[in-house]
Write a protein that holds these residues in place. Structure first.
Motif, PDB file in Angstrom:
ATOM      1  N   ALA A   1       0.822  -1.194   0.000  1.00  0.00           N
ATOM      2  CA  ALA A   1       0.000   0.000   0.000  1.00  0.00           C
ATOM      3  C   ALA A   1       0.870   1.262   0.000  1.00  0.00           C
ATOM      4  O   ALA A   1       0.529   2.235  -0.650  1.00  0.00           O
ATOM      5  N   LYS A   2       1.975   1.226   0.731  1.00  0.00           N
ATOM      6  CA  LYS A   2       2.836   2.403   0.799  1.00  0.00           C
ATOM      7  C   LYS A   2       3.401   2.746  -0.583  1.00  0.00           C
ATOM      8  O   LYS A   2       3.519   3.913  -0.937  1.00  0.00           O
ATOM      9  N   ALA A   3       3.726   1.726  -1.371  1.00  0.00           N
ATOM     10  CA  ALA A   3       4.250   1.963  -2.721  1.00  0.00           C
ATOM     11  C   ALA A   3       3.215   2.681  -3.577  1.00  0.00           C
ATOM     12  O   ALA A   3       3.551   3.589  -4.337  1.00  0.00           O
ATOM     13  N   PHE A   4       1.946   2.288  -3.447  1.00  0.00           N
ATOM     14  CA  PHE A   4       0.887   2.962  -4.195  1.00  0.00           C
ATOM     15  C   PHE A   4       0.764   4.418  -3.760  1.00  0.00           C
ATOM     16  O   PHE A   4       0.543   5.306  -4.579  1.00  0.00           O
ATOM     17  N   CYS A   5       0.905   4.673  -2.455  1.00  0.00           N
ATOM     18  CA  CYS A   5       0.868   6.057  -1.949  1.00  0.00           C
ATOM     19  C   CYS A   5       1.980   6.876  -2.576  1.00  0.00           C
ATOM     20  O   CYS A   5       1.759   8.005  -3.007  1.00  0.00           O
ATOM     21  N   GLU A  12      -6.225   2.978  -5.201  1.00  0.00           N
ATOM     22  CA  GLU A  12      -5.765   1.609  -4.973  1.00  0.00           C
ATOM     23  C   GLU A  12      -5.484   1.373  -3.488  1.00  0.00           C
ATOM     24  O   GLU A  12      -5.798   0.320  -2.935  1.00  0.00           O
ATOM     25  N   VAL A  13      -4.895   2.382  -2.855  1.00  0.00           N
ATOM     26  CA  VAL A  13      -4.615   2.277  -1.423  1.00  0.00           C
ATOM     27  C   VAL A  13      -5.920   2.171  -0.644  1.00  0.00           C
ATOM     28  O   VAL A  13      -6.035   1.377   0.290  1.00  0.00           O
ATOM     29  N   GLU A  14      -6.905   2.954  -1.057  1.00  0.00           N
ATOM     30  CA  GLU A  14      -8.213   2.883  -0.395  1.00  0.00           C
ATOM     31  C   GLU A  14      -8.780   1.470  -0.516  1.00  0.00           C
ATOM     32  O   GLU A  14      -9.247   0.892   0.474  1.00  0.00           O
ATOM     33  N   ALA A  15      -8.723   0.873  -1.709  1.00  0.00           N
ATOM     34  CA  ALA A  15      -9.250  -0.480  -1.920  1.00  0.00           C
ATOM     35  C   ALA A  15      -8.527  -1.502  -1.044  1.00  0.00           C
ATOM     36  O   ALA A  15      -9.160  -2.370  -0.420  1.00  0.00           O
ATOM     37  N   LEU A  36      -6.935   7.685   7.254  1.00  0.00           N
ATOM     38  CA  LEU A  36      -5.898   8.559   6.716  1.00  0.00           C
ATOM     39  C   LEU A  36      -5.997   8.650   5.193  1.00  0.00           C
ATOM     40  O   LEU A  36      -5.919   9.733   4.614  1.00  0.00           O
ATOM     41  N   VAL A  37      -6.207   7.523   4.540  1.00  0.00           N
ATOM     42  CA  VAL A  37      -6.350   7.521   3.079  1.00  0.00           C
ATOM     43  C   VAL A  37      -7.597   8.301   2.663  1.00  0.00           C
ATOM     44  O   VAL A  37      -7.562   9.097   1.723  1.00  0.00           O
ATOM     45  N   LEU A  38      -8.692   8.098   3.386  1.00  0.00           N
ATOM     46  CA  LEU A  38      -9.918   8.834   3.075  1.00  0.00           C
ATOM     47  C   LEU A  38      -9.704  10.339   3.242  1.00  0.00           C
ATOM     48  O   LEU A  38     -10.220  11.136   2.458  1.00  0.00           O
ATOM     49  N   LYS A  39      -8.920  10.705   4.245  1.00  0.00           N
ATOM     50  CA  LYS A  39      -8.605  12.127   4.445  1.00  0.00           C
ATOM     51  C   LYS A  39      -7.831  12.668   3.253  1.00  0.00           C
ATOM     52  O   LYS A  39      -8.113  13.754   2.750  1.00  0.00           O
TER      53      LYS A  39
END
Length: 92
Positions: A1-5, A12-15, A36-39
């Motif tokens: 997930a961090k790589a996608f960020c 993608e991170v949200e999913a 945090l991702v939603l923010k």
């Protein structure tokens, strides 16, 4: 997930984080990561709901004075500040 960020692929991170949440629904850290991702995505209402859920869990398990609980209270206050600034900028 961090790589996608790092690549700016927040959807993608949200999913990924939604999937993690389904697996570990009551685990505060996963809920907090999703918040945090939603923010980042500007989904402040959903973020607030998640932060409140985490805060309730941490208060119940760790207590109201625990450093982790206090950090979550700060996250909620910070979000309120962001929401207020966003509303003000749209109304200007």
């Amino acid at each position: 997930a961090k790589a996608f960020c790092n690549l700016g692929k927040y959807a993608e991170v949200e999913a990924i984080n939604w999937q993690a949440l389904q697996l570990y629904e009551k685990v505060p850290d996963n809920i907090n990561k999703l918040a945090l991702v939603l923010k980042w995505l500007g989904k402040y209402k959903e973020t607030e709901q998640m932060y409140r859920q985490v805060l309730q869990l941490k208060e119940r398990v760790l207590g109201k004075k625990h450093p982790s609980t206090l950090r979550n209270k700060n996250n909620l206050r910070s979000l309120s500040s962001i929401e207020a600034r966003t509303k003000t900028s749209f109304n200007s």
